[in-house]
Design an enzyme around this catalytic site. Structure first.
Site, PDB file in Angstrom:
ATOM      1  N   ILE A   1     -21.543  27.481 -16.724  1.00  0.00           N
ATOM      2  CA  ILE A   1     -21.596  27.149 -15.272  1.00  0.00           C
ATOM      3  C   ILE A   1     -22.866  26.640 -15.023  1.00  0.00           C
ATOM      4  O   ILE A   1     -24.044  27.250 -15.098  1.00  0.00           O
ATOM      5  CB  ILE A   1     -21.198  28.629 -14.635  1.00  0.00           C
ATOM      6  CG1 ILE A   1     -20.058  29.339 -14.917  1.00  0.00           C
ATOM      7  CG2 ILE A   1     -21.567  28.320 -12.863  1.00  0.00           C
ATOM      8  CD1 ILE A   1     -18.818  28.367 -14.483  1.00  0.00           C
TER       9      ILE A   1
ATOM     10  N   HIS B   1     -17.843  39.266  -1.219  1.00  0.00           N
ATOM     11  CA  HIS B   1     -17.974  39.208   0.090  1.00  0.00           C
ATOM     12  C   HIS B   1     -18.799  38.027   0.771  1.00  0.00           C
ATOM     13  O   HIS B   1     -19.717  37.796   0.018  1.00  0.00           O
ATOM     14  CB  HIS B   1     -18.366  40.419   0.628  1.00  0.00           C
ATOM     15  CG  HIS B   1     -19.721  41.022   0.893  1.00  0.00           C
ATOM     16  ND1 HIS B   1     -20.575  40.463   1.808  1.00  0.00           N
ATOM     17  CD2 HIS B   1     -20.568  41.571   0.006  1.00  0.00           C
ATOM     18  CE1 HIS B   1     -21.737  40.970   1.604  1.00  0.00           C
ATOM     19  NE2 HIS B   1     -21.640  41.465   0.662  1.00  0.00           N
TER      20      HIS B   1
ATOM     21  N   ASP C   1     -27.403  38.264  -0.682  1.00  0.00           N
ATOM     22  CA  ASP C   1     -26.281  39.368  -0.222  1.00  0.00           C
ATOM     23  C   ASP C   1     -25.576  38.876   0.787  1.00  0.00           C
ATOM     24  O   ASP C   1     -25.790  38.781   1.883  1.00  0.00           O
ATOM     25  CB  ASP C   1     -26.957  40.714   0.192  1.00  0.00           C
ATOM     26  CG  ASP C   1     -26.211  41.715   0.623  1.00  0.00           C
ATOM     27  OD1 ASP C   1     -26.338  42.373   1.281  1.00  0.00           O
ATOM     28  OD2 ASP C   1     -24.909  41.632   0.048  1.00  0.00           O
TER      29      ASP C   1
ATOM     30  N   GLU D   1     -17.693  42.812   4.955  1.00  0.00           N
ATOM     31  CA  GLU D   1     -18.160  43.807   4.075  1.00  0.00           C
ATOM     32  C   GLU D   1     -19.058  44.733   4.624  1.00  0.00           C
ATOM     33  O   GLU D   1     -19.195  45.799   4.445  1.00  0.00           O
ATOM     34  CB  GLU D   1     -18.517  43.064   2.586  1.00  0.00           C
ATOM     35  CG  GLU D   1     -18.825  44.319   1.314  1.00  0.00           C
ATOM     36  CD  GLU D   1     -20.128  44.631   1.730  1.00  0.00           C
ATOM     37  OE1 GLU D   1     -20.920  44.001   2.162  1.00  0.00           O
ATOM     38  OE2 GLU D   1     -20.420  45.599   0.873  1.00  0.00           O
ATOM     39  N   GLU D   2     -20.028  43.913   5.292  1.00  0.00           N
ATOM     40  CA  GLU D   2     -21.168  44.727   5.969  1.00  0.00           C
ATOM     41  C   GLU D   2     -21.095  45.792   6.771  1.00  0.00           C
ATOM     42  O   GLU D   2     -21.714  46.641   7.071  1.00  0.00           O
ATOM     43  CB  GLU D   2     -22.251  43.668   6.352  1.00  0.00           C
ATOM     44  CG  GLU D   2     -22.552  42.851   5.026  1.00  0.00           C
ATOM     45  CD  GLU D   2     -23.699  43.455   4.152  1.00  0.00           C
ATOM     46  OE1 GLU D   2     -23.874  44.446   4.109  1.00  0.00           O
ATOM     47  OE2 GLU D   2     -24.035  42.579   3.565  1.00  0.00           O
TER      48      GLU D   2
ATOM     49  N   HIS E   1     -30.946  42.814   3.340  1.00  0.00           N
ATOM     50  CA  HIS E   1     -30.493  42.909   4.652  1.00  0.00           C
ATOM     51  C   HIS E   1     -31.842  42.372   5.639  1.00  0.00           C
ATOM     52  O   HIS E   1     -31.842  42.994   6.818  1.00  0.00           O
ATOM     53  CB  HIS E   1     -30.316  44.456   5.004  1.00  0.00           C
ATOM     54  CG  HIS E   1     -28.862  44.603   4.435  1.00  0.00           C
ATOM     55  ND1 HIS E   1     -28.085  45.856   4.911  1.00  0.00           N
ATOM     56  CD2 HIS E   1     -27.809  43.962   3.511  1.00  0.00           C
ATOM     57  CE1 HIS E   1     -26.823  45.747   3.940  1.00  0.00           C
ATOM     58  NE2 HIS E   1     -26.857  44.756   3.431  1.00  0.00           N
TER      59      HIS E   1
ATOM     60  N   ASP F   1     -22.466  32.398 -15.650  1.00  0.00           N
ATOM     61  CA  ASP F   1     -21.644  32.360 -16.944  1.00  0.00           C
ATOM     62  C   ASP F   1     -21.057  33.524 -17.517  1.00  0.00           C
ATOM     63  O   ASP F   1     -19.975  33.423 -17.968  1.00  0.00           O
ATOM     64  CB  ASP F   1     -23.010  32.117 -18.064  1.00  0.00           C
ATOM     65  CG  ASP F   1     -23.654  30.483 -17.640  1.00  0.00           C
ATOM     66  OD1 ASP F   1     -24.735  30.536 -18.131  1.00  0.00           O
ATOM     67  OD2 ASP F   1     -22.921  29.736 -17.212  1.00  0.00           O
TER      68      ASP F   1
HETATM   69  N1  DTR Z   1     -23.310  47.375  -0.177  1.00  0.00           N
HETATM   70  C1  DTR Z   1     -23.967  46.271  -0.841  1.00  0.00           C
HETATM   71  C2  DTR Z   1     -25.079  46.258  -1.415  1.00  0.00           C
HETATM   72  C3  DTR Z   1     -24.826  47.095  -2.764  1.00  0.00           C
HETATM   73  C4  DTR Z   1     -25.609  48.443  -2.638  1.00  0.00           C
HETATM   74  N2  DTR Z   1     -25.475  49.086  -3.899  1.00  0.00           N
HETATM   75  C5  DTR Z   1     -24.517  48.405  -4.648  1.00  0.00           C
HETATM   76  C6  DTR Z   1     -23.791  48.606  -5.959  1.00  0.00           C
HETATM   77  C7  DTR Z   1     -22.933  47.875  -6.201  1.00  0.00           C
HETATM   78  C8  DTR Z   1     -22.595  46.677  -5.549  1.00  0.00           C
HETATM   79  C9  DTR Z   1     -23.267  46.413  -4.054  1.00  0.00           C
HETATM   80  C10 DTR Z   1     -24.215  47.349  -3.875  1.00  0.00           C
HETATM   81  C11 DTR Z   1     -24.149  45.252   0.445  1.00  0.00           C
HETATM   82  O1  DTR Z   1     -24.861  45.504   1.095  1.00  0.00           O
HETATM   83  O2  DTR Z   1     -23.324  44.410   0.773  1.00  0.00           O
HETATM   84 ZN    ZN Z   2     -25.251  43.762   2.253  1.00  0.00          ZN
HETATM   85 ZN    ZN Z   3     -23.337  42.661  -0.436  1.00  0.00          ZN
HETATM   86 CA    CA Z   4     -25.030  28.671 -16.962  1.00  0.00          CA
END
Ligand code: DTR
Ligand code: ZN
Ligand code: ZN
Ligand code: CA
Length: 435
Positions: A40, A121, A133, A167-168, A282, A301
């Site tokens: 990739i 997400h 994120d 998702e948040e 965040h 990848d």
């Molecule tokens: N909750 C996710 C970030 C996050 C925190 N611990 C983990 C473990 C596995 C995947 C994601 C996360 C967010 O803030 O979107």
């Molecule tokens: Zn987040």
């Molecule tokens: Zn996240």
């Molecule tokens: Ca690559």
């Protein structure tokens, strides 16, 4: 933990993985599949991140649920996929009084009863553009989907990609998606791969410890490239795989860390500094400069490798599919019941009227024992009653149970209780055979 591979079905201590390994043709080996998985280009992934950054900048600085930046992000990803032949669907939902969107993209072809999904997400928090994120996961699976199209790849399984909204706000979009699948549609999803924060600037290489086959696919990939990994221990319930796991779908994924501090042992292992994996978690500084190109490249990848590997060589499980747990379970003398379990997946619809239940219990004076089969919904089918005068040893039999009223998919239990003192023993194995 005892691994038992029977008829191309790998069962691991109650986790049956039919559909990931079973198939009319032998599954391609990881090496063969990884040879097919393309590299990739991380430059392409970074370009997607730059585009998402521009979208945030043009829309109030974020890509949060219910804001213009999120809808612009969805439209951006959708247009890329429509242009190369994906069948895309925008799934609308409401949360906190605002409209949210999931984007689902199906690659035409493959076994419609065996779907491999990859998801991320697409929303950010309101305080920033959310490039790590979770632009990182979103961009990586977008580029993987585009690589599938570029290659004209036609895997045995059907490929589906998902970009989740809200998702948040609490895994809202992915929960809405899974909640709106029928039972039959859920059972067709043989695996869900989740990617949430895979480009952290001070990265760790964490692999989800949920489904053993998916976990091994990722761990072997990184090990083959000399990259140590750790199990993601805090992932449960922390991202979009949670809803899929709750529905009994095998899940896995990758993570490079959020606000937790990298330990000195981890610095030794991965380099970097004894600071947060992502100090901009965040925050408004989660921009395109908040990315480790190396981590983004390696994980992109790894995603392609897993998508190619886990979608090859698998079709609807062959007849006579076996789900078996061979882990020994000690039976307390004259005490509480114990159980051995198997999780059935990849078997659509209800169980058969002639479900074969294989029982192997090593126990003196077997008359002490009551043996039951407990279906996923809790229904109890007595296999063997208490029978005081039966002084023979061991219960080694195959019972035929009319389980036609039960949904096949889910966790089945063999429940054993010793109801008299002195004689002791253990469950040696529990096996379900679907015709
Ligand atoms: N909750 C996710 C970030 C996050 C925190 N611990 C983990 C473990 C596995 C995947 C994601 C996360 C967010 O803030 O979107
Ligand atoms: Zn987040
Ligand atoms: Zn996240
Ligand atoms: Ca690559």
């Amino acid at each position: 933990m005892n691994l038992t591979v029977r008829k191309r079905v790998l069962t691991v201590a109650g986790v049956a993985l039919a559909g990931l390994l079973a198939g009319a043709v032998p599954a391609a080996t990881a090496e063969q599949a990884s040879a097919a998985a393309p590299d990739i280009p991380v430059a392409n992934v970074k370009q997607h991140l730059a585009d998402l950054q521009s979208i945030a900048t043009a829309n109030g600085g974020n890509r949060a649920h219910g804001r213009a930046g999120y809808k612009a992000s969805v439209d951006f990803v959708k247009a890329k996929l429509d242009a190369v032949g994906y069948t895309t669907t925008l799934q609308q939902f409401s949360s906190n009084g605002r409209t949210g969107y999931n984007l689902i993209a199906d690659w035409p072809g493959g076994d419609p009863d065996q779907i491999l999904m990859a998801g991320a997400h697409l929303d950010s928090v309101t305080s920033g553009p959310g490039i790590n994120d979770n632009g990182s996961g979103s961009a990586a699976i977008l580029e993987t989907a585009l690589a599938v199209a570029r290659a004209g790849h036609q895997p045995d399984k059907h490929l589906r990609f998902g970009w989740w909204g809200a998702e948040e706000l609490g895994l809202v979009g992915s929960r809405y998606y899974v909640g709106n699948l029928s039972s039959a549609e859920r059972q067709k999803i043989s695996g869900y791969l989740n990617f949430d924060m895979i480009g952290s600037p001070n990265p760790g290489y964490f692999v989800y410890d949920d489904d053993p086959v998916i976990e091994k696919t990722f761990k072997d990939y990184f090990a083959g490239r000399g990259i140590p990994t750790e199990i993601e221990t805090e992932g449960d319930g922390r991202s979009d795989h949670a809803s899929f796991k709750s529905a009994g779908i095998p899940v896995g994924g990758l993570f490079t860390g959020a606000s937790r501090t990298k330990t000195s042992a981890q610095v030794q292992k991965w380099g970097g500094t004894r600071t947060a994996f992502d100090r901009c978690y965040h925050s408004s500084c989660d921009t395109t400069s908040n990315i480790s190109d190396t981590a983004l490249d390696r994980n992109s990848d790894a995603i392609a490798h897993a998508v190619w590997t886990l979608s090859s060589g698998a079709t609807t499980p062959p007849p006579g599919t076996v789900f078996e747990n061979t882990t020994d379970v000690s039976i307390p003398d004259n005490g509480p019941a114990v159980t051995s379990s198997v999780t059935v997946s990849g078997i659509p619809g209800n169980a058969p009227a002639d479900l074969a239940v294989g029982v192997d219990i090593i126990h003196t004076w077997r008359g002490d024992l009551v043996v039951d089969l407990v279906a996923p919904d809790g229904s109890v089918y007595n296999l063997k009653p208490y029978s005081a005068p039966d002084s023979a040893d061991n219960v080694q039999a195959t019972y035929t149970v009319n389980a036609a009223a039960e949904t096949a998919a889910g966790t089945w239990k063999l429940r054993v209780q010793d109801r008299a003192a002195y004689d002791t023993g253990y469950i040696s194995s529990f096996r379900l055979t679907f015709p």
